[in-house]
Design a protein around this motif. Structure first.
Motif, PDB file in Angstrom:
ATOM      1  N   LEU A 101       2.096   9.967  -8.329  1.00 36.62           N
ATOM      2  CA  LEU A 101       2.538   9.035  -9.366  1.00 36.62           C
ATOM      3  C   LEU A 101       1.519   8.952 -10.496  1.00 36.62           C
ATOM      4  N   HIS A 102       0.243   8.993 -10.151  1.00 33.84           N
ATOM      5  CA  HIS A 102      -0.829   8.938 -11.154  1.00 33.84           C
ATOM      6  C   HIS A 102      -0.827  10.207 -12.011  1.00 33.84           C
ATOM      7  N   ALA A 158       0.836  -1.197   0.000  1.00 31.92           N
ATOM      8  CA  ALA A 158       0.000   0.000   0.000  1.00 31.92           C
ATOM      9  C   ALA A 158       0.876   1.253   0.000  1.00 31.92           C
ATOM     10  N   LEU A 159       0.468   2.222  -0.799  1.00 32.13           N
ATOM     11  CA  LEU A 159       1.145   3.511  -0.838  1.00 32.13           C
ATOM     12  C   LEU A 159       0.257   4.555  -0.171  1.00 32.13           C
ATOM     13  N   PRO A 160       0.867   5.570   0.440  1.00 31.44           N
ATOM     14  CA  PRO A 160       0.059   6.670   0.964  1.00 31.44           C
ATOM     15  C   PRO A 160      -0.692   7.346  -0.186  1.00 31.44           C
ATOM     16  N   ILE A 165       1.848   5.574 -13.039  1.00 31.54           N
ATOM     17  CA  ILE A 165       1.019   4.418 -12.709  1.00 31.54           C
ATOM     18  C   ILE A 165      -0.367   4.599 -13.304  1.00 31.54           C
ATOM     19  N   ALA A 166      -1.059   3.489 -13.485  1.00 30.46           N
ATOM     20  CA  ALA A 166      -2.455   3.507 -13.942  1.00 30.46           C
ATOM     21  C   ALA A 166      -3.287   2.802 -12.882  1.00 30.46           C
ATOM     22  N   LEU A 167      -4.461   3.327 -12.626  1.00 33.51           N
ATOM     23  CA  LEU A 167      -5.348   2.740 -11.626  1.00 33.51           C
ATOM     24  C   LEU A 167      -6.375   1.847 -12.293  1.00 33.51           C
ATOM     25  N   ARG A 207      -6.388  -1.437  -7.833  1.00 32.88           N
ATOM     26  CA  ARG A 207      -5.243  -2.207  -8.323  1.00 32.88           C
ATOM     27  C   ARG A 207      -4.415  -1.230  -9.146  1.00 32.88           C
ATOM     28  N   VAL A 208      -3.115  -1.244  -8.942  1.00 33.90           N
ATOM     29  CA  VAL A 208      -2.215  -0.291  -9.590  1.00 33.90           C
ATOM     30  C   VAL A 208      -1.232  -1.056 -10.470  1.00 33.90           C
ATOM     31  N   ARG A 209      -0.957  -0.503 -11.652  1.00 27.74           N
ATOM     32  CA  ARG A 209       0.074  -1.095 -12.500  1.00 27.74           C
ATOM     33  C   ARG A 209       0.993   0.012 -12.997  1.00 27.74           C
TER      34      ARG A 209
END
Length: 53
Positions: free
Chosen positions: A11-12, A2-4, A17-19, A32-34
């Motif tokens: 990052l998004h 988990a990220l804060p 990253i993509a959610l 879910r993050v990639r």
């Protein structure tokens, strides 16, 4: 892992990253993050051509 929320949002916004679709329960929402491929086409190191004798 988990990220804060602030770090994930940054990052998004940066396109790193993509959610995915959210998973919601009464206490929280989880995504879910990639990682996003940030390489630019053609930015790879040039291929070395084989030499002929």
């Amino acid at each position: 892992m988990a990220l804060p929320t602030d770090e994930c949002d940054a990052l998004h916004r940066a396109g790193r990253i993509a959610l995915g679709d959210p998973v919601v329960d009464p206490a929280r929402t989880i995504y879910r993050v990639r990682a996003v491929d940030t390489r630019v086409a053609g930015a790879r190191a040039p291929r070395r051509e084989a030499r002929t004798a």
